[in-house]
Scaffold this active site. Structure first.
Site, PDB file in Angstrom:
ATOM      1  N   GLU A 129      28.563   7.353  91.113  1.00 43.81           N
ATOM      2  CA  GLU A 129      28.118   6.700  89.686  1.00 43.81           C
ATOM      3  C   GLU A 129      28.762   5.077  89.883  1.00 43.81           C
ATOM      4  OE1 GLU A 129      29.409   8.099  86.058  1.00 43.81           O
ATOM      5  OE2 GLU A 129      30.251   6.013  85.375  1.00 43.81           O
ATOM      6  N   ARG A 134      23.314   7.396  83.307  1.00 46.26           N
ATOM      7  CA  ARG A 134      24.158   6.380  84.209  1.00 46.26           C
ATOM      8  C   ARG A 134      23.670   5.730  85.017  1.00 46.26           C
ATOM      9  NH1 ARG A 134      27.630   8.897  81.094  1.00 46.26           N
ATOM     10  NH2 ARG A 134      26.242   7.653  80.053  1.00 46.26           N
ATOM     11  N   CYS A 145      34.667   6.335  86.490  1.00 42.80           N
ATOM     12  CA  CYS A 145      34.131   7.643  87.204  1.00 42.80           C
ATOM     13  C   CYS A 145      33.599   7.452  88.475  1.00 42.80           C
ATOM     14  CB  CYS A 145      33.097   8.269  86.224  1.00 42.80           C
ATOM     15  SG  CYS A 145      34.162   9.460  85.056  1.00 42.80           S
TER      16      CYS A 145
HETATM   17  C1  LIG Z   1      39.367   3.454  82.509  1.00 41.04           C
HETATM   18  C2  LIG Z   1      37.778   3.512  82.355  1.00 41.04           C
HETATM   19  C3  LIG Z   1      37.285   4.344  81.753  1.00 41.04           C
HETATM   20  C4  LIG Z   1      35.593   4.040  81.571  1.00 41.04           C
HETATM   21  N1  LIG Z   1      34.979   5.108  81.038  1.00 41.04           N
HETATM   22  C5  LIG Z   1      33.830   5.139  80.816  1.00 41.04           C
HETATM   23  C6  LIG Z   1      33.074   5.932  80.143  1.00 41.04           C
HETATM   24  O1  LIG Z   1      33.380   6.698  79.311  1.00 41.04           O
HETATM   25  N2  LIG Z   1      31.677   6.020  80.174  1.00 41.04           N
HETATM   26  C7  LIG Z   1      30.803   5.046  81.127  1.00 41.04           C
HETATM   27  O2  LIG Z   1      29.515   5.069  81.202  1.00 41.04           O
HETATM   28  N3  LIG Z   1      31.556   4.322  81.885  1.00 41.04           N
HETATM   29  C8  LIG Z   1      32.971   4.375  82.036  1.00 41.04           C
HETATM   30  N4  LIG Z   1      33.781   3.550  82.806  1.00 41.04           N
HETATM   31  C9  LIG Z   1      32.889   2.483  83.703  1.00 41.04           C
HETATM   32  C10 LIG Z   1      32.423   1.114  82.941  1.00 41.04           C
HETATM   33  O3  LIG Z   1      33.163   0.785  82.112  1.00 41.04           O
HETATM   34  C11 LIG Z   1      30.957   1.059  82.649  1.00 41.04           C
HETATM   35  O4  LIG Z   1      30.254   1.434  83.663  1.00 41.04           O
HETATM   36  C12 LIG Z   1      30.544  -0.241  82.123  1.00 41.04           C
HETATM   37  O5  LIG Z   1      29.291  -0.333  81.500  1.00 41.04           O
HETATM   38  C13 LIG Z   1      30.736  -1.139  83.409  1.00 41.04           C
HETATM   39  O6  LIG Z   1      30.282  -2.618  82.793  1.00 41.04           O
HETATM   40  P1  LIG Z   1      30.914  -3.970  83.644  1.00 41.04           P
HETATM   41  O7  LIG Z   1      30.330  -5.077  83.035  1.00 41.04           O
HETATM   42  O8  LIG Z   1      32.202  -3.870  83.875  1.00 41.04           O
HETATM   43  O9  LIG Z   1      29.833  -3.893  84.981  1.00 41.04           O
HETATM   44  P2  LIG Z   1      30.414  -4.072  86.462  1.00 41.04           P
HETATM   45  O10 LIG Z   1      31.290  -3.190  87.002  1.00 41.04           O
HETATM   46  O11 LIG Z   1      30.834  -5.620  86.438  1.00 41.04           O
HETATM   47  O12 LIG Z   1      29.117  -3.791  87.130  1.00 41.04           O
HETATM   48  C14 LIG Z   1      28.341  -2.774  87.493  1.00 41.04           C
HETATM   49  C15 LIG Z   1      26.993  -2.694  87.947  1.00 41.04           C
HETATM   50  O13 LIG Z   1      26.271  -3.374  87.043  1.00 41.04           O
HETATM   51  C16 LIG Z   1      25.531  -4.576  87.536  1.00 41.04           C
HETATM   52  N5  LIG Z   1      25.558  -5.710  86.482  1.00 41.04           N
HETATM   53  C17 LIG Z   1      26.569  -6.063  85.802  1.00 41.04           C
HETATM   54  N6  LIG Z   1      26.102  -6.919  84.876  1.00 41.04           N
HETATM   55  C18 LIG Z   1      24.848  -7.043  85.160  1.00 41.04           C
HETATM   56  C19 LIG Z   1      23.798  -7.755  84.395  1.00 41.04           C
HETATM   57  N7  LIG Z   1      24.029  -8.570  83.466  1.00 41.04           N
HETATM   58  N8  LIG Z   1      22.402  -7.508  84.867  1.00 41.04           N
HETATM   59  C20 LIG Z   1      22.238  -6.826  85.805  1.00 41.04           C
HETATM   60  N9  LIG Z   1      23.301  -6.038  86.660  1.00 41.04           N
HETATM   61  C21 LIG Z   1      24.405  -6.202  85.985  1.00 41.04           C
HETATM   62  C22 LIG Z   1      26.432  -5.068  88.512  1.00 41.04           C
HETATM   63  O14 LIG Z   1      25.906  -5.877  89.515  1.00 41.04           O
HETATM   64  C23 LIG Z   1      26.931  -3.540  89.142  1.00 41.04           C
HETATM   65  O15 LIG Z   1      25.950  -3.272  90.095  1.00 41.04           O
HETATM   66  C24 LIG Z   1      34.906   3.329  82.724  1.00 41.04           C
HETATM   67  C25 LIG Z   1      35.697   2.271  83.495  1.00 41.04           C
HETATM   68  C26 LIG Z   1      37.047   2.335  83.505  1.00 41.04           C
HETATM   69  C27 LIG Z   1      38.051   1.450  84.366  1.00 41.04           C
END
Ligand SMILES: Cc1cc2nc3c(=O)[nH]c(=O)nc-3n(C[C@H](O)[C@H](O)[C@H](O)COP(=O)(O)OP(=O)(O)OC[C@H]3O[C@@H](n4cnc5c(N)ncnc54)[C@H](O)[C@@H]3O)c2cc1C
Length: 339
Positions: free
Chosen positions: A322, A199, A247
């Protein structure tokens, strides 16, 4: 959601002043940022960071906001969103003459594939994870189906090493393009040169622009059915239709927790349903905090801290987060600090 159309104050791409980020996160909690900036190509993103650096503004990067708690009502500097970087290519799309193969393009060094059944995809940081799941099974590529039901963008998945217990997004990565916001340098890195862990993609303050993913080939119908089955199982176990940030905690060392995940620990201590204001620990899954209406970032944070205190005092286990936090006590630093 506010649309970003202005090209104001010299930004090299669309930029909106005083933008509310609430609707840009899945938890629907967030503050107002000085500038919300929306590049529509990796080159525009690089130019926007250069502009912010020269203006002395803090820079943060926002993907789908699916693993993010914005804990303060205001954020200074700029947030660069990858919303308009939603592009997926097959390596064959990158041959001479394609718009991505110009000498200035950070992706210009993706080797064109000689065969059309190359099991790889090239994705910009804003490519949607659910789009990736669909594209992969439609092309008969195995390796993305475990992301079925996981919201967010590819850049966020690289930063978080999104996935399941036994599999992470980086397992499919062949190479990435990272921007160093301090120097403005775009670096191409092979998977072996990076050090993702459970993660955490360990991007170390860089901004992910794009990546190449490598898959195995397999039967399209089988893959589609597997993706549907993962989604069904996920929907049964997690509050996927509610407002959450996914999470909150990483799963602890199984030796310390007798194999129990963070959600099970919280559940076993009877902490599900615990509330602070409109923030509540999900009764369906103890690792999710829900916004039941108008929760504030401060309330969500207080609830998270309360759960951590109780788990620590009753089991001795220190839950590690996380979810990423912007603003509030101990929020993460911007990738570029203000001058
Ligand atoms: C209902 C639900 C279910 C989920 N299930 C899972 C699961 O099964 N497994 C799992 O691992 N996660 C899960 N997640 C969490 C989430 O989907 C993942 O962590 C996903 O990868 C987040 O991506 P994001 O683009 O939304 O990142 P964001 O939430 O926008 O950002 C998260 C972090 O990444 C950084 N970031 C974003 N883009 C970049 C970039 N281009 N370069 C550098 N840093 C960056 C941000 O600055 C921040 O620190 C779930 C979330 C929800 C709401």
């Amino acid at each position: 959601m506010e649309s970003v159309k202005n090209c104001s104050n010299g930004w090299p791409c669309a930029a909106l002043p005083s933008a509310d980020l609430r609707d840009r996160t899945t938890l629907k909690v967030g503050g107002v940022v000085e500038w919300l900036v929306e590049p529509k190509s990796p080159e525009e993103l690089v130019a926007a960071v250069k502009f912010a650096r020269e203006a002395g503004l803090a820079v943060r990067v926002l993907g789908g906001g699916a693993n993010l708690l914005i804990a303060s009502e205001t954020l200074s500097g700029c947030v660069i969103s990858t919303d308009n970087l939603n592009r997926t290519f097959r390596p064959t799309d990158l041959e001479e003459g394609n718009e991505l193969s110009g000498s200035d393009a950070p992706l210009s060094r993706v080797a064109p594939a000689p065969v059309s059944d190359d099991p790889r995809l090239v994705l910009w940081a804003g490519a949607r994870l659910q789009g990736l799941v669909r594209t992969a099974y439609q092309l008969g590529l195995r390796g993305a189906e475990l992301l079925s039901g996981v919201p967010g963008h590819v850049g966020g998945a690289l930063a978080m090493n999104a996935g399941s217990r036994a599999w992470g997004f980086w397992d499919q990565v062949e190479r990435v393009w990272l921007l160093d916001p301090l120097s403005g340098e775009v670096m191409e890195r092979a998977r072996e040169e990076c050090s993702p862990t459970y993660r955490d993609g360990h991007l170390d303050g860089t901004i992910a622009l794009a990546c190449v993913l490598r898959f195995e080939t397999d039967n399209k119908t089988l893959l589609k059915n597997e993706a549907a089955e993962y989604l069904r199982a996920k929907s049964a176990a997690q509050p996927v239709t509610k407002k959450s940030a996914g999470c909150i905690w990483k799963n602890p060392d199984p030796e310390q927790s007798n194999g129990r995940g963070a959600g099970k620990l919280v559940d076993d201590l009877g902490l599900t349903g615990l509330k602070v204001g409109d923030a509540m620990v999900s009764t369906q899954h103890g690792n999710f905090v829900l916004n039941n209406g108008a929760a504030t970032g401060a309330e969500v944070l207080e609830l998270i801290e309360e759960v951590e205190r109780r788990v620590q005092s009753e089991t001795g286990i220190q839950l590690l987060r996380e979810v990423r936090q912007w603003g509030g006590a101990n929020g993460e630093s911007p990738v570029l600090e203000p001058a």
